[in-house]
Design an enzyme around this catalytic site. Structure first.
Site, mmCIF file in Angstrom:
data_model
loop_
_atom_site.group_PDB
_atom_site.id
_atom_site.type_symbol
_atom_site.label_atom_id
_atom_site.label_comp_id
_atom_site.label_asym_id
_atom_site.label_seq_id
_atom_site.Cartn_x
_atom_site.Cartn_y
_atom_site.Cartn_z
ATOM 1 N N ASP A 175 -80.146 28.588 20.266
ATOM 2 C CA ASP A 175 -79.562 29.675 19.480
ATOM 3 C C ASP A 175 -79.877 29.514 17.985
ATOM 4 O OD1 ASP A 175 -77.840 27.617 18.879
ATOM 5 O OD2 ASP A 175 -76.008 28.681 19.447
ATOM 6 N N ASP A 185 -79.951 28.195 25.813
ATOM 7 C CA ASP A 185 -78.717 27.852 25.111
ATOM 8 C C ASP A 185 -77.635 28.896 25.371
ATOM 9 O OD1 ASP A 185 -77.845 25.790 23.527
ATOM 10 O OD2 ASP A 185 -78.826 26.501 21.688
ATOM 11 N N LYS A 212 -77.903 24.765 28.069
ATOM 12 C CA LYS A 212 -77.324 23.789 27.138
ATOM 13 C C LYS A 212 -76.073 24.391 26.537
ATOM 14 C CE LYS A 212 -79.088 22.859 22.882
ATOM 15 N NZ LYS A 212 -77.921 23.194 22.027
ATOM 16 N N GLU A 245 -72.749 23.387 23.594
ATOM 17 C CA GLU A 245 -72.354 22.479 22.515
ATOM 18 C C GLU A 245 -70.930 21.970 22.704
ATOM 19 O OE1 GLU A 245 -72.865 24.112 18.592
ATOM 20 O OE2 GLU A 245 -74.984 24.575 18.937
ATOM 21 N N GLU A 258 -77.355 15.368 17.691
ATOM 22 C CA GLU A 258 -77.883 15.987 16.469
ATOM 23 C C GLU A 258 -77.274 15.370 15.211
ATOM 24 O OE1 GLU A 258 -78.039 20.273 16.439
ATOM 25 O OE2 GLU A 258 -78.659 20.338 14.338
HETATM 26 O O1 KIV Z 1 -80.333 25.765 19.100
HETATM 27 C C1 KIV Z 1 -81.153 24.847 18.989
HETATM 28 O O2 KIV Z 1 -82.348 25.040 18.751
HETATM 29 C C2 KIV Z 1 -80.659 23.479 19.151
HETATM 30 C C3 KIV Z 1 -81.547 22.357 18.720
HETATM 31 C C4 KIV Z 1 -81.516 22.220 17.260
HETATM 32 C C5 KIV Z 1 -81.195 21.101 19.424
HETATM 33 O O3 KIV Z 1 -79.558 23.306 19.581
#
Ligand code: KIV
Length: 256
Positions: A47, A86, A114, A116, A178
């Site tokens: 994202d 994401d 993914k 967070e 990160e």
């Molecule tokens: O959204 C993204 O590109 C990320 C990376 C920075 C790991 O979460």
């Protein structure tokens, strides 16, 4: 020319401590096509899209529709590469909502998703329903107040260690770390059973992820922990300026 074979979850996990994993983000068809041709084994449609491609100041504005659009473009460019999609801000605020939204990302072409932060119940629920999940700890841009390094003091470091253990128990198959101190990333890498993927987390991790716009030098500002391998923004500006000059001076000839 590399012939990519889409990596399975088991193949990715077996790389821990063996073969470092190189991950790049991509948001478009032409870039993902080049990444697949270069043999990049994993592409993240992150994202970060909101900041590096859409011009927002944060990732919070990114919608599910944006993610679906970009994942489907990236899949067309990289049909043989494992793609992580994401889940954008608030799209995973309950296990049921996260499952519904993950299904949309998988239908668009992602192989795994993914999310967070320490959302253990969401991870467990997704895995129970056949969705493979990548965790993301340390600096988590969807909710961070600023982009400073986290985990520098003992309390913060201990909290990240507890969260990492719990996320792995919940079932993540990769863990993105990160912008944390390299000694903390190294300790986590030795202690968790899944590959750790660093971004601004030093060298002692199982893999590295970078944002493609930072890598190729497109955009106004690049984080201190990213590395530029090219300056494509400058090349675009120079090409545009030459074209403009040729048209305006009437020397433009497309057949030349
Ligand atoms: O959204 C993204 O590109 C990320 C990376 C920075 C790991 O979460």
């Amino acid at each position: 020319m590399h012939i990519n074979k889409k990596l399975t979850i088991e193949e990715l996990q077996s790389k821990k401590g063996m073969t470092p994993i190189a991950i790049l983000t991509a948001y478009t068809y032409p870039i993902s096509k080049e990444l697949e041709a270069a043999g990049i084994p994993l592409i993240l449609v992150g994202d970060t899209l909101g900041m590096v491609e859409m011009g927002y100041n944060s990732t919070q504005e990114v919608t599910m529709n944006d993610m679906v659009y970009h994942i489907s473009a990236v899949r067309r460019g990289a049909p043989n590469t494992h793609i992580i999609g994401d889940l954008p801000y608030l799209s995973d605020s309950s296990p049921a909502l996260a499952l519904e939204n993950s299904q949309r990302l998988l239908d668009a072409g992602a192989d795994s998703i993914k999310l967070e932060g320490p959302k253990y119940d969401v991870v467990e629920f997704l895995l129970k329903n056949g969705v493979y999940v990548v965790g993301h700890l340390g600096l988590t841009p969807q909710t961070a107040q600023n982009f400073k390094q986290v985990g520098k003091d003992e309390d913060e470091a201990n909290q990240i260690k507890l969260q990492a253990d719990a996320l792995v128990k919940a079932g993540v198959f990769l863990l993105v770390l990160e912008h944390i101190p390299s000694d903390l990333a190294s300790e986590l890498t030795h202690n968790v059973s899944v590959p750790t993927i660093g971004i601004g987390a030093g060298q002692e991790v199982d893999g590295q992820v970078l944002v493609i716009n930072d890598v190729i030098g497109v955009g106004e500002k690049w984080p201190p922990f990213s590395k530029q391998y090219a300056h494509v923004g400058k090349t675009v500006r120079e090409a545009a300026a030459i074209f403009k000059h040729e048209v305006e001076t009437k020397v433009f000839d497309p057949y030349q």
